[in-house]
Design an enzyme around this catalytic site. Structure first.
Site, short mmCIF file in Angstrom:
data_model
loop_
_atom_site.label_atom_id
_atom_site.label_comp_id
_atom_site.label_asym_id
_atom_site.label_seq_id
_atom_site.Cartn_x
_atom_site.Cartn_y
_atom_site.Cartn_z
N ASN A 10 -16.96 -25.54 -20.75
CA ASN A 10 -17.37 -26.82 -21.34
C ASN A 10 -16.33 -27.21 -22.39
OD1 ASN A 10 -18.64 -28.94 -22.62
ND2 ASN A 10 -20.11 -27.65 -23.72
N LYS A 12 -16.25 -29.80 -24.19
CA LYS A 12 -16.84 -30.61 -25.27
C LYS A 12 -15.98 -31.86 -25.52
CE LYS A 12 -18.59 -26.33 -27.23
NZ LYS A 12 -19.75 -25.92 -27.98
N HIS A 96 -27.68 -29.55 -22.76
CA HIS A 96 -26.86 -28.71 -23.65
C HIS A 96 -27.42 -28.80 -25.07
CE1 HIS A 96 -23.46 -27.31 -26.04
NE2 HIS A 96 -23.09 -26.66 -24.96
N GLU A 98 -26.09 -29.15 -27.86
CA GLU A 98 -25.55 -30.23 -28.71
C GLU A 98 -26.16 -31.58 -28.34
OE1 GLU A 98 -21.44 -29.14 -28.03
OE2 GLU A 98 -21.85 -27.29 -29.12
N GLU A 168 -28.53 -20.44 -23.30
CA GLU A 168 -27.61 -20.58 -24.43
C GLU A 168 -28.41 -20.58 -25.72
OE1 GLU A 168 -23.62 -22.37 -23.15
OE2 GLU A 168 -24.94 -24.03 -23.66
N GLY A 174 -20.87 -21.69 -30.56
CA GLY A 174 -19.82 -22.12 -31.48
C GLY A 174 -19.87 -21.43 -32.83
N SER A 214 -20.61 -18.23 -27.61
CA SER A 214 -19.53 -17.42 -28.17
C SER A 214 -19.02 -16.35 -27.22
CB SER A 214 -19.95 -16.82 -29.52
OG SER A 214 -20.20 -17.86 -30.45
C1 PEP Z 1 -21.05 -24.19 -24.99
O1 PEP Z 1 -20.45 -25.19 -25.37
O2 PEP Z 1 -21.88 -24.27 -24.06
C2 PEP Z 1 -20.78 -22.91 -25.65
C3 PEP Z 1 -21.43 -21.85 -25.27
O3 PEP Z 1 -19.84 -22.92 -26.66
P1 PEP Z 1 -19.13 -21.60 -27.34
O4 PEP Z 1 -18.67 -20.74 -26.18
O5 PEP Z 1 -17.98 -22.18 -28.10
O6 PEP Z 1 -20.16 -20.93 -28.16
#
Ligand code: PEP
Length: 251
Positions: A10, A12, A96, A98, A168, A174, A214
């Protein structure tokens, strides 16, 4: 039956057009010999088509990070499922964290987007996950049950063959805080149980459940070794071809 193994990146709201094309070329260069593993990238919407054009006929599929659920209309700033499909996207990321927590998307929005995806021949990758406070209050199981059940409302058993779920935990996205492999595996097992209760054991056993939060080259091996983790959804570490490839090529 072996499940699909999916490694998704992703991007972003990062990357200029030039950088996006460089990144996907770098990932393409390292994915010719990855066997049955599937790779999906989610570029920012304006770059979906040029990235998809480069990926046609390769092992990499492209997805959009977001779309609205209406087919067309006076919805300034939104992107429709038809546009996502026309841009060459096979997947759509739905729910997601976010989108849920920065832009206020509800379980109902998520469900409408899943329905719109199927109406337009797009495969939904549905993200679910609890907040830190919910985990601390012992609510993880209930949150996942609500999110999964609501997202899949109206989805048929046949359509389930095209669904991917990404677990997630919001506190791990993040932040550099990764769930332990055991924590993630337990959540994935719970998601599979929820799906089993509605669709039966065969559908639940075949469902790809990805972990996101992460994920980095130095923690992928432990996660990927778990029975119920079928791949990963990667944010930060998918922004560089080398680190994403290290994750995709995990032993
Ligand atoms: C994501 O954007 O779905 C995500 C898991 O980000 P990160 O790997 O940076 O935590």
């Amino acid at each position: 039956m072996p499940r699909r193994e999916i490694f998704a990146g992703n991007w972003k709201m990062y990357k200029t057009l030039h950088e996006a094309l460089d990144l996907v070329k770098g990932v393409l260069a390292g994915t010719s010999d990855i066997g049955g593993r599937e790779v999906v990238v989610f570029p920012p919407s304006p770059w979906a088509k040029p990235v998809a054009d480069l990926c046609r006929g390769t092992k990499i599929s492209v997805g959009a990070q977001n779309m609205y659920f209406e087919r067309e209309g006076a919805f300034t700033g939104e992107v429709s499922p038809l546009m996502v499909r026309d841009a060459g996207c096979r997947f759509i990321l739905v729910g997601h964290s976010e989108r849920r927590h920065v832009f206020g998307e509800t379980d109902d929005n998520v469900n409408k987007k899943v329905a719109a995806a199927f109406q337009n021949d797009i495969e939904p990758m549905i993200c679910v996950g609890e907040l830190l406070e919910e985990r601390e209050r012992g609510l993880t199981g209930a949150v996942l049950k609500r999110q999964v059940e609501k997202a899949l409302d109206g989805v048929s058993g046949d359509q389930m063959k095209k669904v991917v779920i990404a677990y997630e935990p919001v506190w791990a996205i993040g932040t550099g805080k990764v769930a332990t492999p055991e924590m993630a595996d337990e959540a994935h097992r719970h998601i599979r149980r929820i799906v089993k209760d509605r669709y039966g054991a065969g559908t639940a056993a075949a469902l790809p459940v990805l972990y996101g939060g992460s994920v980095k080259p130095d923690n992928i091996a432990g996660l990927y070794a778990m029975e119920n983790i079928d791949g990963v959804l990667v944010g930060g570490a998918s922004l560089k071809a080398d680190s994403f490839l290290d994750i995709i090529r995990v032993k």
